[in-house]
Design a protein around this motif. Structure first.
Motif, short mmCIF file in Angstrom:
data_model
loop_
_atom_site.label_atom_id
_atom_site.label_comp_id
_atom_site.label_asym_id
_atom_site.label_seq_id
_atom_site.Cartn_x
_atom_site.Cartn_y
_atom_site.Cartn_z
N UNK A 277 0.84 -1.20 0.00
CA UNK A 277 0.00 0.00 0.00
C UNK A 277 0.87 1.25 0.00
N UNK A 278 0.25 2.36 -0.38
CA UNK A 278 0.96 3.63 -0.41
C UNK A 278 1.41 4.03 0.99
N UNK B 149 -1.46 12.22 6.28
CA UNK B 149 -2.71 12.88 6.67
C UNK B 149 -3.20 13.84 5.59
N UNK B 150 -2.28 14.32 4.75
CA UNK B 150 -2.70 15.22 3.68
C UNK B 150 -3.15 14.49 2.42
N UNK B 151 -2.69 13.26 2.20
CA UNK B 151 -3.05 12.55 0.96
C UNK B 151 -4.01 11.39 1.18
N UNK B 152 -4.03 10.82 2.36
CA UNK B 152 -4.87 9.65 2.63
C UNK B 152 -5.97 10.03 3.59
N UNK C 254 5.87 5.00 4.91
CA UNK C 254 6.50 4.68 6.20
C UNK C 254 7.86 4.03 5.99
N UNK C 255 7.97 3.14 5.00
CA UNK C 255 9.27 2.52 4.69
C UNK C 255 10.27 3.57 4.22
N UNK C 256 9.82 4.52 3.41
CA UNK C 256 10.70 5.60 2.96
C UNK C 256 11.16 6.44 4.14
N UNK C 257 10.27 6.65 5.11
CA UNK C 257 10.65 7.39 6.31
C UNK C 257 11.73 6.68 7.10
#
Length: 127
Positions: A3-4, A58-61, A9-12
């Motif tokens: 999922x996006x 929170x801004x995209x999902x 979270x993985x990129x973070x």
């Protein structure tokens, strides 16, 4: 399929790993005075691992409320600050808790602003 949300979270966490590698390089070659390395590590972990991914999500999902996401940020920051402040003392420890206090105040201010805007839109702003 991933999922996006999981990708963000993985990129973070990848950002956290890269940040810690850079922090280790700075500590090795330049060094930070006192226990400020812990403060920088706290900032890296908090910002790259928690705050930025949750604010972005929170801004995209819209499937999860912004309040829930900011609640996660608050709880994780409190846990991280507790762990990091146990390792530092003096100004460094106070700095960590001031950063947590600022982030908590910002979250509360945003929620108050959103609540006010919602009450004005609904026309229920009368006491």
């Amino acid at each position: 399929m991933v999922s996006a949300e999981n990708r963000v979270i993985a990129a973070g966490f990848l950002g956290v790993i890269i940040g810690f590698i850079l922090l280790a390089a700075v500590e090795t070659f330049v060094g930070l005075p006192g226990q400020w390395g812990f403060v920088v590590a706290f900032l890296l972990l908090a910002l790259l691992g928690v705050v930025i991914p949750q604010v972005y999500l929170s801004s995209v999902d819209r499937s999860v409320s912004r309040t829930a996401r900011m609640g996660v940020v608050t709880v994780v920051l409190l846990v991280l600050a507790s762990g990091f402040s146990a390792e530092v003392s003096g100004t460094e420890g106070i700095t960590i808790w001031i950063l947590v206090g600022i982030s908590f105040a910002l979250i509360v201010a945003v929620e108050i602003r959103d609540g006010y805007r919602q009450s004005v839109q609904d026309g229920t702003s009368e006491p």
